[in-house]
Motif scaffolding. Sequence first.
Motif, short mmCIF file in Angstrom:
data_model
loop_
_atom_site.label_atom_id
_atom_site.label_comp_id
_atom_site.label_asym_id
_atom_site.label_seq_id
_atom_site.Cartn_x
_atom_site.Cartn_y
_atom_site.Cartn_z
N ILE A 105 -2.57 39.19 -12.22
CA ILE A 105 -2.16 39.55 -13.58
C ILE A 105 -2.09 38.30 -14.45
N LEU A 106 -1.52 37.24 -13.89
CA LEU A 106 -1.56 35.94 -14.56
C LEU A 106 -2.09 34.95 -13.52
N ALA A 107 -2.95 34.04 -13.97
CA ALA A 107 -3.68 33.19 -13.03
C ALA A 107 -2.71 32.42 -12.12
N LEU A 108 -3.14 32.21 -10.88
CA LEU A 108 -2.31 31.44 -9.96
C LEU A 108 -2.76 29.99 -9.91
N ASP A 109 -3.88 29.75 -9.23
CA ASP A 109 -4.30 28.35 -9.13
C ASP A 109 -5.67 28.10 -9.73
N THR A 110 -6.37 29.16 -10.12
CA THR A 110 -7.73 28.99 -10.65
C THR A 110 -7.92 29.91 -11.85
N VAL A 111 -8.67 29.44 -12.84
CA VAL A 111 -9.11 30.33 -13.92
C VAL A 111 -10.61 30.51 -13.78
N ARG A 112 -11.08 31.72 -14.11
CA ARG A 112 -12.47 32.03 -13.78
C ARG A 112 -13.32 32.50 -14.96
N TYR A 113 -12.76 32.58 -16.12
CA TYR A 113 -13.59 32.79 -17.31
C TYR A 113 -12.81 32.36 -18.54
N VAL A 114 -13.53 32.08 -19.59
CA VAL A 114 -12.87 31.69 -20.84
C VAL A 114 -12.14 32.93 -21.36
N GLY A 115 -10.81 32.81 -21.47
CA GLY A 115 -10.02 33.97 -21.87
C GLY A 115 -9.18 34.52 -20.73
N ASP A 116 -9.40 34.01 -19.52
CA ASP A 116 -8.58 34.42 -18.37
C ASP A 116 -7.10 34.19 -18.73
N HIS A 117 -6.25 35.12 -18.30
CA HIS A 117 -4.85 35.09 -18.71
C HIS A 117 -4.04 34.14 -17.84
N VAL A 118 -3.42 33.16 -18.49
CA VAL A 118 -2.76 32.08 -17.77
C VAL A 118 -1.24 32.19 -17.84
#
Lengths: 793, 265
Positions: A105-118
């Motif tokens: 639901i919110l990124a843990l250790d990696t983001v995978r696209y521009v706009g991924d929810h952090v």
Amino acid sequence: MSDAASGEGIGQPVRRKEDYRFITGNGHYTDDINRPRQTFAYFLRSPHAHARIKSIDTSAAEAAPGVVAVFTGKHVANDGIGGLICGWTVTSKDGTPMKVGPHPILALDTVRYVGDHVAMVVAETLADARAAAELIEVDYEALPATVSLSSCQDGKAPQVHAEAPRNTCFEWELGNKAETEAAFAKADRVVKLDLKNNRLIPNAMEPRAAIGEFDKGTGIYTLHTTSQNPHVARLVLSAFVGVAPEHKLRVIAPDVGGGFGSKIFIYAEETACVWAAAKVGRPIKWTADRSEAFLSDAHGRDHLSHAELALDKDGRFLGLRVKTIANLGAYLSTFSAAVPTYLYGTLLSGQYDLPAIHVEVDGVYTHTAPVDAYRGAGRPEATYLIERIVETAARETGIDPAEIRRRNYVKTFPHQTPVIMNYDAGDYAASLDAALDAIDYKGFPARKAEAARRGMLRGIGFSSYIEACGLAPSAAVGSLGAGVGLWESAEVRVNPTGNIEVLTGSHSHGQGHETTFAQLVASRLGVPLANVEIVHGDTDKVQFGMGTYGSRSGAVGMSAIAKALDKIEAKAKKIAAHLMEAAVEDIVFENGVFTVQGTDKSLAWAELSLAAYTAHGFPSADIEPGLKEGAFYDPTNFTFPAGCHICEVEIDPDTGIVKIAKFVAVDDFGTVINPMIVEGQVHGGIAQGIGQALLEHGVYDADSGQLVTGSYMDYCMPRADDLPSFTLGFTKTECPSNPLGMKGCGEAGAIASPPAVINAVTDALGIREIEMPATPARIWEAAQAATSRAAAE
Amino acid sequence: MYQFNYERPKTLADAEALLGKADDPKILAGGQTLIPTLKQRLAMPSDVIDIGGIKDLDFIRAEGDAIMIGAATRHATVAQSADVKKHNPALAALAGGIGDPAVRHMGTIGGSIANNDPAADYPAACLGLDAKIHTTKRLIEADEFFKGMFETALQDGEIIKEVTFPHPEKAAYMKFRNPASRYAMVGVFVSRGPWGVRVAVTGAGQNGVFRVNDMEEALSKNWSPEAVAGIKVPATGLNSDLHGSAEYRAHLVTVMAKRAVAAAG
Ligand SMILES: Cc1cc2nc3c(=O)[nH]c(=O)nc-3n(C[C@H](O)[C@H](O)[C@H](O)COP(=O)(O)OP(=O)(O)OC[C@H]3O[C@@H](n4cnc5c(N)ncnc54)[C@H](O)[C@@H]3O)c2cc1C
């Protein structure tokens, strides 16, 4: 039919009941709703297509003015909240299940696209939340991104998920491989074509929105949200994500301004709002702005395909071989695995008697927004492929494009294709003939010559499409990997005063259900339309439902209502028999009046309704008081809307500008409840299809993975002046598998039109292939290349 | 948006004074560019000085051989002005082809040229008609005004008051719209007048609007579409993006110039 109902029943172009409220600004969209003590959420999104999160420091944001709370993936994980799921499991040809990476639901250790929810900031105002989000310090280690479909599986491309080597989620196949090989071996001619199906960004008029609430007293969570299927959202949020038990979660999807598929899915932001509402003890509201919608709504299409069609010497199709790479984006969305497989491969027979088909689809991950169903979902991709290669075959064999289609149409029904589907009814030549007439096919050469005198290139293109709608027989989809059944439910409540509430599990977000569903009731019960209220979109009111997508609300949702109406009528007759002291068999119900056959005894609908509730003297063993019935309808087959679209274009070779000179659509939707609404659906669908063919393109930068078309400055939505006036026609073969004979019309336009347009453009230019969208620049370049080729020859 | 102070002065003098006082002020005209920029938090001015309340900036006057347009005049007003239509129909048509009705009823000529978007239409008219730009500090020739992408000769605190367009003998503007934004992908303004012949191109150049000397010379000798049909601007220095390559834009400059000359008659 009674006077009251005569202008309002099935087949009447009744004006939409809901429009008055919408156009006077009295609709209730999610963002119109405000709850006491509500807070606002803002989501901090990844600026990188791919990065490792080394650390997140939220302390400054937490101390910022107005901030109520700041949440990151850790908080979600600590609460035992699971990730988002894909509700359909696709199995690879080697028997292994698809390889699923986690979708937090919110990124843990990696983001995978521009706009991924952090991270999520909750504050007193949206401005406070946004300002605080700028104070969150995320230490990213930027990593190289995988963007290109053609190289994402080469083993060198950066991995999106450790779980999926070579970025491959599944390698799926369908059809009869050996027969297909044999068909190609004996073919007189093989036509080959490479195709791209461009990525589209949905752009519903109303962006996604949510209000999450938690009642401390009852422990009940409420989520107001822009959903096409609130019950499915509730099921997923409770059973899989674990936000709350199902009976403690209410999902309300009020007026929803367009979906086109993008609001079927269960997304992170809505989930976070309902989860966090309990944590902060106050309602949390979030409304996407348009930029967020571009980045984070599930996109559509995005295929790379190679197709081969085998023909005999008479131009009869012997076999079709297809290899497709389908972009799934960075994470699997709710139905994304089903779209390029069971909604795509199964339609590759088109309207044709194609004895052998073999299709292979690789579903792949890239560092881009998730891709899922978008108006048509898989079927536009299938139709584009088959109608482009058939047109190419016509050109290569020199057979007229109408004739080659006619020669290969399925003509007898039922027809079993090699790719699962069993076509139940249709008359493809009838729609072709009607379309040829409507466009004046015979006059085309003269129009082309006249255009040439003006320096314009005129071309014509065909598309004979078929789609599988009315999703779907539960047993069938279950055997193919669906995690749910695709029946629909309905409840008909007759009030003591005789007016009626119909509770449906379908959801209207532009389709006009409040009108068409009421027309069915008016027709069946002989009551005025105004006395029928359609209730939908609230899990507290409607017991369960599978929602609206796949052109299923008429064929499946209304069939459920029809079934409930059968029960209502049966019980009402029983009451009428009791009241008029006659045998049930002698009761006739017509135009809202019960009579006893052969007598002058009669009972009006309102009288009977009241009697059902006064219940004086009912034989209690036989007749319960009240008049309310429910039904679940599970379809026995898909429905198969089909038809023929023909497009004529004129191209200005100096600028590359395409003008659509004529567009004819002849569709067979079976029974039509409201022709005006159906025409509107066709118009909108064609507009979207023309958008895909000529204007729209979701583009990521090949290196950085940034979304290049992140606003209307670059993403071209069709406008009224991009479109011609459409000529529509209808043919009719009733659908044999549902009680109303309906097939569905919501997606046909978007499915049928892109190949018609591109076939016309390539015809005008005298070229084999042009990529969608066929923008002026691309057309000019293609025309230049064609001219220099011609000069060289 | 970030927080800012909002002021709506009634006179130019008040506006100048407010601009002088503020830390980091921004002038607000129609807001069609500035407001989206603020909403996206791409600018953080301390003060926003709305010049919409200054009556003296909203006028169109035809005097002698020129039309004067106040800086705060909206595109729709210019498009519908009888004076502009009579003396300078190409300018009226240009204004009527900007954006969409909502934009035309808010956006202003001063805002458009102060912003100097490389794809905006008005810069082509200014350069193509040898316009004079009057500010609170001086008069700036169009040739000196447009300095590059989003850059102009304007100094801090300098407000555009008026743009003067001398009447042309012949003029026309041909715009190839970006399909998505509908700004100019290539817009060519051609004119003939006391200043000779001018050909100004917007949308295509990386540094904004520019003149095409070869075309001007050719048209001076022979005012006809054929005169420019064979003249191509070099693709170097032209924009290249999703919507079209530099080569395509270079080609369109010729096509639009040809069509503009034909339309000008
Ligand atoms: C959807 C859309 C489509 C558009 N399409 C087009 C198009 O096709 N062609 C086109 O040319 N334009 C187009 N525009 C831009 C439009 O023409 C605006 O008018 C223009 O961007 C700026 O004018 P404005 O009055 O809105 O200025 P504002 O947005 O208020 O200001 C813009 C800038 O100019 C400065 N400024 C404003 N007035 C003055 C002044 N008098 N003196 C000094 N500085 C000043 C401001 O400080 C700011 O920096 C479009 C805009 C939108 C939103």
